[in-house]
Design a protein around this motif. Structure first.
Motif, PDB file in Angstrom:
ATOM      1  N   THR A 120       0.930  -1.348  -0.129  1.00  0.00           N
ATOM      2  CA  THR A 120       0.339  -0.003   0.199  1.00  0.00           C
ATOM      3  C   THR A 120       0.763   1.330   0.030  1.00  0.00           C
ATOM      4  O   THR A 120       0.479   2.469  -0.208  1.00  0.00           O
ATOM      5  N   LEU A 121       1.998   1.148   0.184  1.00  0.00           N
ATOM      6  CA  LEU A 121       3.065   2.259   0.439  1.00  0.00           C
ATOM      7  C   LEU A 121       3.805   2.312  -0.881  1.00  0.00           C
ATOM      8  O   LEU A 121       4.227   3.638  -1.649  1.00  0.00           O
ATOM      9  N   VAL A 162       4.004   5.297  -4.003  1.00  0.00           N
ATOM     10  CA  VAL A 162       5.266   6.233  -3.791  1.00  0.00           C
ATOM     11  C   VAL A 162       6.244   5.969  -5.293  1.00  0.00           C
ATOM     12  O   VAL A 162       6.690   6.993  -5.872  1.00  0.00           O
ATOM     13  N   THR A 200       3.440  12.073  -1.331  1.00  0.00           N
ATOM     14  CA  THR A 200       4.339  11.085  -1.166  1.00  0.00           C
ATOM     15  C   THR A 200       4.909  10.953   0.430  1.00  0.00           C
ATOM     16  O   THR A 200       4.979   9.986   1.144  1.00  0.00           O
ATOM     17  N   CYS A 238       2.262  10.030   2.767  1.00  0.00           N
ATOM     18  CA  CYS A 238       2.019   8.522   2.969  1.00  0.00           C
ATOM     19  C   CYS A 238       3.116   8.225   3.731  1.00  0.00           C
ATOM     20  O   CYS A 238       2.810   7.398   4.641  1.00  0.00           O
ATOM     21  N   CYS A 239       4.312   8.309   3.619  1.00  0.00           N
ATOM     22  CA  CYS A 239       5.599   7.747   4.395  1.00  0.00           C
ATOM     23  C   CYS A 239       5.249   8.115   5.748  1.00  0.00           C
ATOM     24  O   CYS A 239       5.494   7.314   6.632  1.00  0.00           O
ATOM     25  N   LYS A 279       2.701   6.145   7.230  1.00  0.00           N
ATOM     26  CA  LYS A 279       3.025   4.716   7.466  1.00  0.00           C
ATOM     27  C   LYS A 279       4.089   4.392   8.455  1.00  0.00           C
ATOM     28  O   LYS A 279       3.928   3.466   9.295  1.00  0.00           O
TER      29      LYS A 279
END
Length: 132
Positions: free
Chosen positions: A78-79, A83, A119, A122-123, A126
């Motif tokens: 999912t990452l 990315v 991005t 998202c990082c 996570k």
């Protein structure tokens, strides 16, 4: 965590930096005209396989695919997908500009900034929020 992020950036760079080169070095394939679809296919394939200027960046691009496949063993899907694919767009736009393609328009530059910001979010979500 840092190794995984660097791996995805390397994959994106290998993909994105080679995309405009592959596009530029495959020019001439549209000039091939044959009477049958099968002969057309084989003529185009011969053009690409015998074109070293096309094969070198394509090989580097495929190294990125191999690295991505290896990275998927350690990175959450999912990452890794958003990315790698979003950063590929960024690297493609930048390298295309340096290879003489037109300057990205304002909308493209805003899109690149949004992709980079997304991005990072998202990082952050996570690795920072899920793994404090």
């Amino acid at each position: 965590m840092l190794n995984e992020a660097l791996c995805l950036v390397c994959v994106s760079a290998l993909w994105g930096l080679t995309n405009p080169i592959i596009k530029r070095n495959s020019k001439g394939i549209k000039d091939i005209n044959c009477e049958s679809n099968i002969r057309q296919f084989w003529s185009e394939l011969k053009f690409l396989v015998t074109n070293l200027n096309y094969l070198m960046p394509m090989g580097i691009n495929q190294l990125g695919s191999i690295l991505y496949f290896i990275a998927l063993q350690h990175i959450d899907l999912t990452l890794s997908v958003p990315v790698a694919n979003s950063l590929t767009f960024v690297f493609t736009a930048i390298s295309g500009f340096f290879l003489g393609e037109c300057l990205p328009r304002r909308g493209t530059i805003v899109g690149i900034c949004c992709v980079l910001f997304g991005t990072i979010l998202c990082c952050y979500d996570k690795y920072i929020i899920e793994n404090p």
